[in-house]
Motif scaffolding. Structure first.
Motif, PDB file in Angstrom:
ATOM      1  N   LEU A  51      -5.924   0.244  -0.719  1.00  0.00           N
ATOM      2  CA  LEU A  51      -4.882  -0.263  -1.593  1.00  0.00           C
ATOM      3  C   LEU A  51      -4.334  -1.611  -1.149  1.00  0.00           C
ATOM      4  O   LEU A  51      -3.606  -2.262  -1.902  1.00  0.00           O
ATOM      5  N   CYS A  54      -5.117  -4.060  -3.617  1.00  0.00           N
ATOM      6  CA  CYS A  54      -4.538  -3.847  -4.946  1.00  0.00           C
ATOM      7  C   CYS A  54      -3.412  -4.829  -5.244  1.00  0.00           C
ATOM      8  O   CYS A  54      -3.151  -5.153  -6.400  1.00  0.00           O
ATOM      9  N   CYS A  58      -0.379  -2.209  -7.334  1.00  0.00           N
ATOM     10  CA  CYS A  58      -0.004  -0.914  -6.766  1.00  0.00           C
ATOM     11  C   CYS A  58       1.503  -0.919  -6.499  1.00  0.00           C
ATOM     12  O   CYS A  58       1.953  -0.845  -5.345  1.00  0.00           O
ATOM     13  N   ILE A  62       1.926   1.914  -1.267  1.00  0.00           N
ATOM     14  CA  ILE A  62       0.860   2.699  -0.661  1.00  0.00           C
ATOM     15  C   ILE A  62       1.394   3.925   0.062  1.00  0.00           C
ATOM     16  O   ILE A  62       0.653   4.870   0.311  1.00  0.00           O
ATOM     17  N   TYR A 168      -7.436  -0.109  -9.090  1.00  0.00           N
ATOM     18  CA  TYR A 168      -6.579  -1.298  -9.041  1.00  0.00           C
ATOM     19  C   TYR A 168      -5.765  -1.485 -10.317  1.00  0.00           C
ATOM     20  O   TYR A 168      -5.276  -2.575 -10.597  1.00  0.00           O
ATOM     21  N   GLY A 171       0.301  -0.478 -11.807  1.00  0.00           N
ATOM     22  CA  GLY A 171       1.209   0.658 -11.784  1.00  0.00           C
ATOM     23  C   GLY A 171       2.483   0.446 -12.562  1.00  0.00           C
ATOM     24  O   GLY A 171       3.211   1.405 -12.850  1.00  0.00           O
ATOM     25  N   ASN A 182      -0.249   4.570 -13.477  1.00  0.00           N
ATOM     26  CA  ASN A 182      -1.012   4.665 -12.222  1.00  0.00           C
ATOM     27  C   ASN A 182      -1.901   5.899 -12.188  1.00  0.00           C
ATOM     28  O   ASN A 182      -2.403   6.285 -11.133  1.00  0.00           O
ATOM     29  N   ARG A 185      -5.526   5.980 -10.501  1.00  0.00           N
ATOM     30  CA  ARG A 185      -5.437   5.870  -9.040  1.00  0.00           C
ATOM     31  C   ARG A 185      -4.886   7.163  -8.451  1.00  0.00           C
ATOM     32  O   ARG A 185      -5.352   7.630  -7.407  1.00  0.00           O
TER      33      ARG A 185
END
Length: 453
Positions: A51, A54, A58, A62, A168, A171, A182, A185
């Motif tokens: 991540l 990302c 994101c 994380i 990716y 979010g 999200n 993911r």
């Protein structure tokens, strides 16, 4: 980056048996599907590293995900459910979770030999229309597999393009929970799922997750895929014993692999240094742990490079010579021959293959890092909180940007997440949207997750 598109709703599931083959077998499994499986487990090996690429997408941070996770093992029932759906959608150029017709009751036993997903044989109506809701998502998966948990869909070029759309996606400020932004993911990095099956057909990737199946061996997955002008051969190792050596046998070459992510008990090993011609070549992966146990992937037969299928039942010889603890390419480097009759043989007892670890990426570098706490802090239990799926995606643009435009750095996303074509998919418009070949080259995503009672 434009928002990914998500569809989510709840269903109740029952138990059905899942068909199981020897682990890694299956000539009908597309290599892109195998590669998505490998990329999924690579991301779970070290979520922080995965991540880190990302960036701002994101936005749920994380820390919402466990730092390390066990692999998702392949389940043939989930694979057939996913591949069947990808095939059917490709026949009618459509993207939706629910089947666009009422499926015949024998669809699971018919697939793939009698009926490969063509609506003329798979549908009671003998036809299907994009946007129609026939057999619902979990009912369809349950016709093939036990306890389905969630589903990801994407339309993109190849394994890397599909996987990176999911992992990716933007979010959009999500908290530590499954949301319509999200969701792909979250499905990939959730601790609740234990098994997975992946299908791929005509740029459509389908990934079905489940709770029930049969675990494979220490090598959970393996494949080759193209990225950034290179062809990577990778496998994932997961076991309580540390691995001491991992190889791929490509044609007659035994090539030692380097650790590209993770630890000696939960890591991915690979190479991009194999010179591959245009001919069909068999290959397989092997791992030897600290106790001397050797694991092979696939369990039987070989994977295939540049062939019409991804697996062959032809058995290739091992890279690990019997009793020498080393790979075939080191034959003769132990000095045993030159000591014949010199009464020095005893001094070499147990040192067969001493040279094999030269430059082997520092076998003890992760001493003590066994991943025992890999699920610590895994928030998966509440992942569906607030996931209403009630039309919240209206106007949400799919991530079609630059899929397949590879960077040379294998640890970087293969698209720039800025340019390319975007297509809209939401709860209402997806139930009536078809797309032609040109549109299929643009990436689209959809995700489905079961709400927990």
């Amino acid at each position: 980056m434009k928002n990914s598109v998500v569809i989510a709703f709840a269903m109740i599931m029952t138990l059905l048996p899942s068909t199981v083959m020897a682990y890694g077998e299956g000539e009908d499994i597309p290599m892109d599907a195998r590669a998505i499986h490998l990329l999924t487990n690579e991301a779970r090996t070290n979520t922080r590293e995965a991540l880190a690429l990302c960036g701002d997408n994101c936005s749920e941070t994380i820390e919402c995900y466990a730092e390390t996770l066990p692999p998702l093992y392949w389940d043939d029932g989930l694979y057939k459910a996913a591949q069947f759906h990808a095939n059917m959608l490709s026949y009618i150029t459509c993207m939706q979770h629910d089947s666009p017709c009422t499926l015949v009751s024998t669809v699971a036993s018919d697939f793939p030999d009698t009926c490969d997903g063509n609506p003329t044989c798979a549908c009671v109506e003998k036809s299907a229309t994009c946007g129609s809701v026939g057999t619902q998502t979990y009912s369809r998966i349950q016709m093939f597999a036990s306890q389905p948990n969630s589903e990801n869909l994407a339309s993109a070029i190849g394994a890397v393009g599909s996987f990176e759309l999911w992992i990716y996606e933007d979010g959009n400020g999500s908290g530590c929970e499954f949301t319509p932004h999200n969701g792909h993911r979250w499905n990939i990095l959730s601790s609740s799922s234990k098994f997975v099956g992946v299908g791929y057909a005509s740029y459509i990737a389908s990934q079905d997750f489940g709770l029930m199946g049969t675990k494979g061996g220490a090598l959970s997955s393996g494949a080759h895929y193209a990225k950034g002008g290179s062809t990577w051969f990778k496998t994932h190792y997961y076991a309580s014993n540390e691995v001491s050596k991992v190889t791929v046998k490509f044609a007659d070459q035994c090539v030692d692999l380097s650790k590209t992510r993770g630890t000696l008990t939960n890591g991915v090993w690979g190479t991009s240094d194999i010179s591959a011609s245009g001919e069909c070549v068999p290959y397989f992966f092997e791992a030897k742990d600290a106790s001397g146990t050797i694991t092979r992937y696939p369990t039987t037969g070989s994977l295939l490079y540049n062939c019409g299928s991804s697996w062959s039942s032809t058995e290739e010889t091992s890279c690990f010579a019997a009793g020498d603890g080393g790979t075939g390419e080191n034959t003769g480097d132990n000095g045993n021959g030159e000591n014949t009759g010199d009464n020095g043989n005893g001094e070499n007892t147990g040192d067969n293959g001493n040279g094999e670890n030269t430059g082997d990426n520092g076998n003890g570098e992760n001493t003590g890092d066994n991943g025992n706490g890999e699920n610590t802090g895994d928030n998966g239990n509440g992942e569906n909180t607030g996931d209403n799926g009630n039309g919240e995606n209206t106007g949400d643009n799919g991530n079609g940007e630059g899929a397949g435009n590879g960077n040379k750095d294998d640890m970087s996303p293969s698209n720039n997440h800025e340019d390319g074509c975007n297509m809209t998919l939401n709860r209402s418009s997806q139930h009536g949207m078809g797309f032609g070949l040109l549109a299929m080259l643009c990436a689209m995503t959809a995700v489905l997750r079961r709400r927990k009672a």
